[in-house]
Design a protein around this motif. Sequence first.
Motif: not given
Length: 380
Positions: A101-112, A122-125, A135-142, A145-149
């Motif tokens: 989740p922490e390494s994507v944004s809408e423009p990057r995803l559009r690019g993919f 998506v590795g939500v966990q 789990l020392s993950r870099l992302h937050s729950a929010d 959620r935003a990555a899926i949006d």
Amino acid sequence: MLGLYLHVPFCSAICNYCNFNRGLFDAELKARYVEALISEIARSGEAVLKGGATMAGADTIYFGGGTPSLLEPEEIHRIIRACEASFDIAADREVTLEANPESVSEPRLRGFRDAGVNRLSVGVQSFREDELRRLSRLHSADRARAAIDDARAAGFDNVSLDLMMWLPGQNVGQWLESVDRAIAIAPEHLSLYMLEVYPNAPLREEMARARWSQAPDDDAAEMYGEAMARLEAAGLEQYEISNVARRGRRSRHNLKYWTDGEWLGFGPGAHSTREGVRWKNTSSTEEYIDRVRAGAALAVDLRRLTPDERLGDALFTALRLVDGIDGNAIQTRYGVDVWRRYGADLEPFIEAGCLRRDGARLSLTRQGMLVAHEIMTVFV
Ligand code: SF4
């Protein structure tokens, strides 16, 4: 049809429970790795063409890692084009990219997506902050959620989420919170994994220090059973021990692993299985790049499987599927009557309610899925 697996061995940080083949992201190393990966794919295609054979067909491409979403869309584009130059890729291909989740944004995803990716994993966990921190993950729950949006906004209509259960300090109710939040997001596919804490995982020490423990086995069984029941009620059908999907959205790539299929793996540490031969590339990224540049062999462990090993693998993996083992298909392909050969060893599992026999078909019950490893040892 082959599946093509592309291993991306970089992560922004190393999680405290991880034992995958990965290292810390380094832009310079990544650039060299991408060139090497493209060369390896081209080399594989050349070998086919030199042999006068027709180009091999493939219908799935899977970017796994590590964190493939750390690559740039343009790099993903070049890698997919390299696959197309060396393999006859089906028009209805499935092209999956694992993303954190922490390494994507809408423009990057559009690019993919423009590069040719049509499925996102998506590795939500977890959807709980305390668990993600543990789990020392870099992302937050929010952010998850935003990555899926973002993925939806970028046009992805095939999204899978990974969730992990049986986390340190997690009780049944807390786990089901994440399951419910995942259901509310309405993904096409979900993978549920039970955390395994490896002997040398940093998490093991942290658990000892903080006095976190994993819930008792009975609770773990409840976590699994209740999650599957809720997911199925929400229209996500279980098709494999750890995987559920909406109709038509099963992972075509992963199904190759479970249905006696063939695949080629590219990149450091990637495994391949083709025509009864299995091999693994060297795991070290630096060594992988050097070997590709030198035109040297990449396989560190290559061997032809014996007929018994092939049969054992086919049975072992098929049992992971809800549909289980098709005895008629095994008879046709391997000339073996499964029940005649293994029946005596399997009978106790049937009596215990872990295994079901329906004509020539053998499948795990949900209770059996919790002790699948024990049952599978009958075949290997
Ligand atoms: S992001 Fe995934 S591959 Fe990378 S360190 Fe964490 S668990 Fe391992």
